[in-house]
Design an enzyme around this catalytic site. Structure first.
Site, PDB file in Angstrom:
ATOM      1  CG  HIS A 173       5.959  -2.329   3.810  1.00 17.98           C
ATOM      2  ND1 HIS A 173       5.431  -2.692   5.031  1.00 17.98           N
ATOM      3  CD2 HIS A 173       5.006  -1.545   3.220  1.00 17.98           C
ATOM      4  CE1 HIS A 173       4.225  -2.173   5.165  1.00 17.98           C
ATOM      5  NE2 HIS A 173       3.943  -1.464   4.079  1.00 17.98           N
ATOM      6  CD  GLU A 174       5.390   0.528   0.007  1.00 16.98           C
ATOM      7  OE1 GLU A 174       4.342   0.254  -0.601  1.00 16.98           O
ATOM      8  OE2 GLU A 174       5.400   1.050   1.128  1.00 16.98           O
ATOM      9  CG  HIS A 177       1.568  -3.045   0.331  1.00 17.30           C
ATOM     10  ND1 HIS A 177       0.567  -3.524   1.152  1.00 17.30           N
ATOM     11  CD2 HIS A 177       2.181  -2.058   1.041  1.00 17.30           C
ATOM     12  CE1 HIS A 177       0.571  -2.864   2.299  1.00 17.30           C
ATOM     13  NE2 HIS A 177       1.536  -1.974   2.260  1.00 17.30           N
ATOM     14  CD  GLU A 255       0.204  -0.598   5.450  1.00 12.49           C
ATOM     15  OE1 GLU A 255       1.447  -0.728   5.543  1.00 12.49           O
ATOM     16  OE2 GLU A 255      -0.368  -0.259   4.403  1.00 12.49           O
TER      17      GLU A 255
END
Length: 339
Positions: A173-174, A177, A255
């Site tokens: 997930h990071e 980003h 997100e």
């Protein structure tokens, strides 16, 4: 899967555009705030001008300050340049200081390091640095402005309470980003809001100082005091509105896109769902500033404040993973466990 190629390209393009607009607007904001502060200073420093019945002397002082706009602009642009150089070179140190994060090596945290390294190798990505926050809270964030500066930070609670698949999903997930340029936009926004907060604090200090001074000399607090209060309120209103506008530039969609990116990297939507369930209700890091919390994987807000939340609710994120990414429906509907 809800991470279409066209949607992703549009998301990245929008992030780049917002970053450019914030960077372009930053010097303009400083010029306007610089002018407002100088007018406020004139109002405080020239009480005798307020004693004139027509207010001509005070108006003349304001006009004189307006004529100095080129000088104010030069100073503002110079301060903007200095601030951005400092932020470019030391933003990670400042964020680490604000959150209490510290860099870690493979030797210290081999499990986390290996999971992140494998994800990067699988997609040919440059591996970011790793950092940890020593707290029982479950959270994570990515930071940095360009390749070579990126850092993925996780909490001790996240490392200890998530299994390998769940922790890999959070790291993915990071990484998403970073790949989507969300991180760059967030860091620029934090720098922007930081200046607004600094100016707001300075104005409050000036108002407090003026209040003490006016208390000692009531004769100097008439028209000048009223104009000073109006100017101060105007500055605060501008700063508040800009903070709201910046907050709205941090779209909740990022997100959803990062959750989808995690699934695309790991091929395991259930791991992302399970990680979000464990994080829910256990993510708050009280010592972290509000601006930095916008970078976290979860930043819960409720009530009226929730209207300005930059993160969608976790149940909604889980619902999207079930609906579009192939997550297990029963897992998505299950209650959040205590951890």
């Amino acid at each position: 899967m809800f991470l279409g190629a066209t949607g992703l390209r549009s998301h990245i393009w929008n992030n780049n555009l917002k970053s450019v607009l914030l960077l372009a607007g930053f010097p303009v904001l400083l010029i306007l705030l610089g002018l407002a502060v100088t007018w406020l200073t004139v109002g405080l420093a020239a009480p005798q001008a307020a004693k004139t019945a027509s207010g001509v002397a005070l108006q003349s002082s304001f006009d004189a300050e307006l004529s100095r706009l080129p000088v104010i602009a030069a100073w503002s642009l110079g301060l903007a340049a200095v601030w951005f150089v400092i932020a470019w070179l030391f933003h990670q140190s400042m964020i680490n200081a604000a959150t209490g994060a510290r860099p870690i090596s493979r030797k210290e945290e081999a499990r986390v390091w290996n999971l992140l390294e494998n994800l990067c190798i699988s997609r040919g990505l440059t591996m970011p640095k790793l950092a940890v926050i020593e707290t029982d809270a479950l959270n994570a964030y990515a930071s940095g402005l360009r390749e070579g500066q990126y850092t993925v930070t996780v909490t001790r609670g996240l490392i200890e309470r998530l299994d390998d698949a769940e922790l890999e999903a959070v790291l993915a997930h990071e990484l998403s980003h970073i790949r989507h340029n969300d991180v760059r936009l967030l860091v620029i926004a934090i720098i922007f809001v930081g200046i607004i907060s600094f100016v707001a604090e300075m104005v409050f200090r000036r108002i407090f100082w003026f209040g003490l001074r006016a208390g000692g000399d009531r004769r100097s607090g008439g028209r000048s005091g009223g104009l000073v209060i109006v100017a101060a309120l105007a500055i605060m209103a501008i700063a508040y509105m800009l903070a709201i506008v910046i907050r709205f530039t941090l779209s909740r969609r990022r997100e959803y896109m990062a959750d989808a990116g995690a699934v695309e990297l790991t091929r395991n939507p259930d791991a992302m769902i399970s990680a979000l369930r464990k994080i829910s209700g256990h993510s708050v890091i009280e010592t972290a500033p509000d601006e930095v919390r916008e970078m976290f994987i979860e930043n819960p807000k409720s009530g009226f404040i929730g209207l300005f939340a930059t993160h969608p609710p976790i149940p909604k994120r889980i619902e999207m993973l079930v609906k579009y990414a192939g997550g297990t429906p029963a897992l998505g509907r299950s209650s959040v466990p205590e951890v």
